[in-house]
Scaffold this motif. Structure first.
Motif, mmCIF file in Angstrom:
data_model
loop_
_atom_site.group_PDB
_atom_site.id
_atom_site.type_symbol
_atom_site.label_atom_id
_atom_site.label_comp_id
_atom_site.label_asym_id
_atom_site.label_seq_id
_atom_site.Cartn_x
_atom_site.Cartn_y
_atom_site.Cartn_z
ATOM 1 N N THR A 181 39.156 40.261 23.039
ATOM 2 C CA THR A 181 39.882 41.532 22.967
ATOM 3 C C THR A 181 38.885 42.688 22.885
ATOM 4 O OG1 THR A 181 41.702 40.479 21.777
ATOM 5 C CG2 THR A 181 41.592 42.875 21.682
ATOM 6 N N LEU A 182 39.136 43.748 23.657
ATOM 7 C CA LEU A 182 38.355 44.978 23.571
ATOM 8 C C LEU A 182 39.245 46.073 23.000
ATOM 9 C CD1 LEU A 182 35.575 46.310 24.319
ATOM 10 C CD2 LEU A 182 36.733 47.162 26.383
ATOM 11 N N THR A 183 38.805 46.695 21.918
ATOM 12 C CA THR A 183 39.566 47.780 21.296
ATOM 13 C C THR A 183 38.831 49.100 21.472
ATOM 14 O OG1 THR A 183 38.526 47.344 19.156
ATOM 15 C CG2 THR A 183 40.628 46.252 19.596
ATOM 16 N N GLY A 184 39.602 50.178 21.433
ATOM 17 C CA GLY A 184 39.040 51.508 21.592
ATOM 18 C C GLY A 184 38.654 52.139 20.273
ATOM 19 N N PRO A 185 38.182 53.386 20.305
ATOM 20 C CA PRO A 185 37.756 54.062 19.071
ATOM 21 C C PRO A 185 38.895 54.285 18.080
ATOM 22 C CG PRO A 185 37.757 55.574 20.939
ATOM 23 C CD PRO A 185 37.957 54.203 21.494
ATOM 24 N N ASP A 186 40.131 54.227 18.554
ATOM 25 C CA ASP A 186 41.285 54.376 17.669
ATOM 26 C C ASP A 186 41.847 53.025 17.242
ATOM 27 O OD1 ASP A 186 42.175 53.615 20.137
ATOM 28 O OD2 ASP A 186 43.708 55.170 20.337
ATOM 29 N N GLY A 187 41.192 51.938 17.614
ATOM 30 C CA GLY A 187 41.660 50.601 17.251
ATOM 31 C C GLY A 187 42.678 50.014 18.202
ATOM 32 N N ALA A 188 43.136 50.787 19.172
ATOM 33 C CA ALA A 188 44.127 50.275 20.117
ATOM 34 C C ALA A 188 43.477 49.281 21.078
ATOM 35 C CB ALA A 188 44.753 51.429 20.905
ATOM 36 N N THR A 189 44.264 48.293 21.503
ATOM 37 C CA THR A 189 43.760 47.283 22.430
ATOM 38 C C THR A 189 43.654 47.872 23.832
ATOM 39 O OG1 THR A 189 44.679 45.447 21.144
ATOM 40 C CG2 THR A 189 44.217 45.039 23.479
ATOM 41 N N LEU A 190 42.443 47.798 24.388
ATOM 42 C CA LEU A 190 42.209 48.274 25.745
ATOM 43 C C LEU A 190 42.403 47.166 26.779
ATOM 44 C CD1 LEU A 190 38.918 50.289 25.067
ATOM 45 C CD2 LEU A 190 41.268 51.155 25.045
ATOM 46 N N TRP A 191 42.014 45.941 26.371
ATOM 47 C CA TRP A 191 42.087 44.793 27.287
ATOM 48 C C TRP A 191 41.988 43.533 26.444
ATOM 49 C CZ3 TRP A 191 38.225 41.132 27.558
ATOM 50 C CH2 TRP A 191 38.347 40.163 28.561
ATOM 51 N N ASN A 192 42.634 42.463 26.891
ATOM 52 C CA ASN A 192 42.460 41.186 26.193
ATOM 53 C C ASN A 192 42.676 40.029 27.161
ATOM 54 O OD1 ASN A 192 45.300 41.440 26.403
ATOM 55 N ND2 ASN A 192 45.578 40.088 24.657
ATOM 56 N N PHE A 193 42.144 38.881 26.778
ATOM 57 C CA PHE A 193 42.346 37.642 27.526
ATOM 58 C C PHE A 193 42.838 36.611 26.524
ATOM 59 C CE2 PHE A 193 41.683 33.777 29.758
ATOM 60 C CZ PHE A 193 41.667 34.097 31.112
ATOM 61 N N PRO A 194 44.145 36.327 26.511
ATOM 62 C CA PRO A 194 44.679 35.389 25.521
ATOM 63 C C PRO A 194 44.157 33.969 25.755
ATOM 64 C CG PRO A 194 46.422 36.698 26.559
ATOM 65 C CD PRO A 194 45.191 36.905 27.361
ATOM 66 N N GLY A 195 43.936 33.264 24.669
ATOM 67 C CA GLY A 195 43.508 31.873 24.752
ATOM 68 C C GLY A 195 42.050 31.745 25.108
ATOM 69 N N ALA A 196 41.665 30.505 25.437
ATOM 70 C CA ALA A 196 40.278 30.223 25.780
ATOM 71 C C ALA A 196 39.952 30.758 27.173
ATOM 72 C CB ALA A 196 40.013 28.724 25.713
ATOM 73 N N LEU A 197 38.745 31.259 27.329
ATOM 74 C CA LEU A 197 38.306 31.818 28.608
ATOM 75 C C LEU A 197 37.776 30.681 29.484
ATOM 76 C CD1 LEU A 197 37.893 34.561 30.069
ATOM 77 C CD2 LEU A 197 35.541 34.506 29.189
ATOM 78 N N PRO A 198 38.458 30.365 30.577
ATOM 79 C CA PRO A 198 38.014 29.245 31.414
ATOM 80 C C PRO A 198 36.699 29.543 32.118
ATOM 81 C CG PRO A 198 40.319 29.847 31.859
ATOM 82 C CD PRO A 198 39.729 30.949 31.056
ATOM 83 N N ASP A 199 35.932 28.507 32.379
ATOM 84 C CA ASP A 199 34.718 28.662 33.167
ATOM 85 C C ASP A 199 35.059 29.254 34.526
ATOM 86 O OD1 ASP A 199 33.119 27.648 31.196
ATOM 87 O OD2 ASP A 199 33.018 25.621 32.023
ATOM 88 N N GLY A 200 34.160 30.083 35.016
ATOM 89 C CA GLY A 200 34.365 30.682 36.342
ATOM 90 C C GLY A 200 35.183 31.954 36.322
ATOM 91 N N THR A 201 35.750 32.325 35.173
ATOM 92 C CA THR A 201 36.575 33.535 35.107
ATOM 93 C C THR A 201 35.697 34.776 35.198
ATOM 94 O OG1 THR A 201 38.179 32.415 33.707
ATOM 95 C CG2 THR A 201 38.240 34.822 33.723
ATOM 96 N N ARG A 202 36.108 35.717 36.018
ATOM 97 C CA ARG A 202 35.435 37.019 36.083
ATOM 98 C C ARG A 202 36.483 38.093 36.303
ATOM 99 N NH1 ARG A 202 29.691 38.675 38.929
ATOM 100 N NH2 ARG A 202 29.481 40.658 37.820
ATOM 101 N N GLN A 203 36.436 39.133 35.502
ATOM 102 C CA GLN A 203 37.387 40.234 35.614
ATOM 103 C C GLN A 203 36.635 41.559 35.519
ATOM 104 O OE1 GLN A 203 40.652 40.009 32.853
ATOM 105 N NE2 GLN A 203 41.460 38.116 33.744
ATOM 106 N N ALA A 204 37.220 42.596 36.131
ATOM 107 C CA ALA A 204 36.632 43.935 36.066
ATOM 108 C C ALA A 204 37.750 44.961 35.897
ATOM 109 C CB ALA A 204 35.811 44.225 37.321
#
Length: 538
Positions: free
Chosen positions: A230-253
């Protein structure tokens, strides 16, 4: 003679500071690079491997204290670059001793919290009175150490790996690979628990027969697998998240600009320092390839609507609703329209004297002349004459254009050139330009002088060494004369009407002060939908 207290800047002094020829250009954004006719393609480099501890990792930004006078924030794109990486050379995070229970001819090992296990340290792993610490000991005893996981349908699944692996059989490659045992450490391919280990005899899965085993302690080492990243912002709000385990080979932008911009704008609106951080968290300590572009952008001051300035021989401060932000903007952009009114200050016009005591002549009923060079104003149509000085009491002035041969005594006997101008002047104590309009323009076709007298009152006419004048002439051609903003040329006017959309303006005049517009041209300057951009975070 007195000086003018706190005298305003002089138009001719401002114009003398620059002789550049400037044409306004539309502000542009850099285009993509092209090489040999082909568009250059950026090579995407893997982001750095980042350790994410239990309390997360921060990516700070600091724009400093709040900047008063701005209206909003505009951020450059804030983009995440995230890529899974198993970090195969990493031994694992210590989980401590794990619970192990005998089960179905093997040993069930519990993995707390759903973590992925990378290795188990097995002390005193014993079967048939033999302590096994490595693959070679298992091979010597004709035994295998097998590993199983839960079957989704219930119970334990068939072994998924063994040490040693099952050897090749004809065209069938080796099977049950992926695990190793060395120095009492069972290395695994990042399995989720619980898992079952067993000592078996036999060379193939069909022949496997479990043997009794015991173990002293089982120490777990967790894989660096991100879970609930999970990536949160300066106000604590969630900017982005990936629920569960991150599988091999995953790439996001993903692009998180909108959410980060809202948080930064909230800081600006509240008048707080624009500082903070983006924070990356995982349910467990982990490693992941991760980068996020820095939080940078501009604080924007809007110059909304259309600001109209009429230039008529004097500097005019750009009207502003409220003070400008401190500092020099990085960019100034606006729609600009200039309409020339067919009048200008003649080149013979004198600049105002500097502050301080002034010398000059006192004008009452006796005529005072300012002789001009023979070619001055030749061919011009004079419409207005300005006298540099002040009247200490209400004064009635008479201004005539007379032949250059006139003297103070002879001027009375000479017919003026054109119709004289008159003006009733209020009392003043500061030196300035006293304008006298002529009833009709005077065409000058010979050497001339300016004659001034006072029917009533007194004029203190400043001289340096000759009495100082300003002259306005009619001229349909603006003649590439400049309009200055502060002490910087805004543009040179080469036609009666100029209009430029989204023009890039000089920025120095907006530094910590209200800029002045000035020109020898009489014109209307319209500045619409302006923006001042103050870069931050670069």
């Amino acid at each position: 003679m007195k000086s003018a207290p706190g005298a305003a800047p002089d138009v001719l002094t401002l114009l003398a500071a620059t002789n550049q020829s400037v044409r306004l250009d539309t502000a542009t954004v850099a285009a993509p690079a092209f090489v040999a006719g082909l568009q250059a393609v950026a090579i995407r480099i893997a982001p750095p491997l980042v350790d994410v501890p239990a309390d997360g990792v921060e990516f700070p930004f600091d724009w400093g204290a709040d900047t008063p006078g701005t209206d909003r924030v505009e951020l450059a794109p804030v983009v995440i670059d995230m890529q899974a990486d198993s970090a195969s050379n990493f031994g694992g995070y210590l989980m401590g001793e794990l619970a192990a229970q005998p089960t179905d001819g093997g040993l069930s090992v519990s993995i707390p919290g759903g973590r992925h296990v990378r290795a188990l340290t097995l002390t005193d792993l014993t079967s048939e009175n033999i302590v096994f610490r490595n693959k070679q000991q298992l091979e010597a005893a004709g035994r295998r150490l097998t590993v199983s996981v839960r079957d989704p349908r219930g119970g334990w699944a068939a072994p998924t790996m063994s040490v040693p692996a099952v050897a090749r059989r004809g065209a069938i490659p080796p099977t049950l690979t992926g695990a190793s045992l060395a120095d009492g450490v069972l290395r695994l391919p990042d399995l989720t628990g619980p898992i079952r280990i067993a000592i078996v005899g036999g060379d193939t899965p069909e022949e496997f027969s479990p043997k009794a085993l015991t173990v002293g302690t089982v120490i777990g080492w967790a894989a660096p697998t991100p879970v609930d990243l999970t990536l949160t912002g300066p106000d604590g709000a969630t900017l982005w998240n990936f629920p569960g385990a991150l599988p091999d080979g995953t790439r996001q932008a993903p692009d998180v600009t909108v959410a980060v911009s809202a948080a930064v704008e909230a800081l600006r609106t509240a008048g707080k320092p624009i500082t903070g951080s983006l924070a990356l968290h995982s349910k467990f300590p982990c490693k992941v390839r991760f980068a996020v572009t820095s939080v940078q952008g501009d604080l924007i001051r809007e110059l909304a609507g259309t600001t109209t300035v009429e230039l008529a021989g004097e500097p005019v401060a750009l009207p502003l609703v409220r003070p400008l932000p401190p500092g020099r903007p990085g960019a100034a952009i606006a729609d600009v329209k200039v309409t020339y009114r067919g009048k200008r200050l003649a080149d013979i016009s004198d600049p105002l004297p500097p502050p301080g005591p002034h010398r000059g002549v006192v004008v009452r009923s006796d005529r005072v002349l300012r002789a001009l060079p023979p070619q001055a104003l030749r061919g011009e149509h004079v419409s207005r004459i300005g006298l540099v000085g002040y009247c200490p009491q209400p004064t009635a002035l008479l201004v005539r254009v007379v032949p250059a041969a006139a003297t103070a005594k002879s001027a009375a006997d000479l017919a003026p050139i054109g119709t004289p101008g008159t003006a009733m002047v209020d009392a003043a104590a500061a030196t300035g330009v006293i304008w006298v309009d002529l009833p009709e323009p005077i065409h000058v076709d010979q050497p001339v002088a300016i004659e001034v007298s006072a029917g009533t009152g007194t004029l203190f006419w400043v001289a340096d060494p000759d009495p100082l004048i300003r002259v306005v002439v009619l001229d349909p051609d603006p003649g590439r004369r400049p309009i200055v903003l502060g002490a910087v040329t805004l543009l040179t006017v080469d036609e009666p009407a100029i209009s430029v959309a989204r023009a890039s303006l000089p920025t120095a005049p907006f530094a910590d002060t209200t800029p002045l517009l000035a020109s020898a041209l009489f014109c209307t300057v319209e500045i619409s939908d302006g923006q001042l951009r103050y870069p931050r975070g670069a």
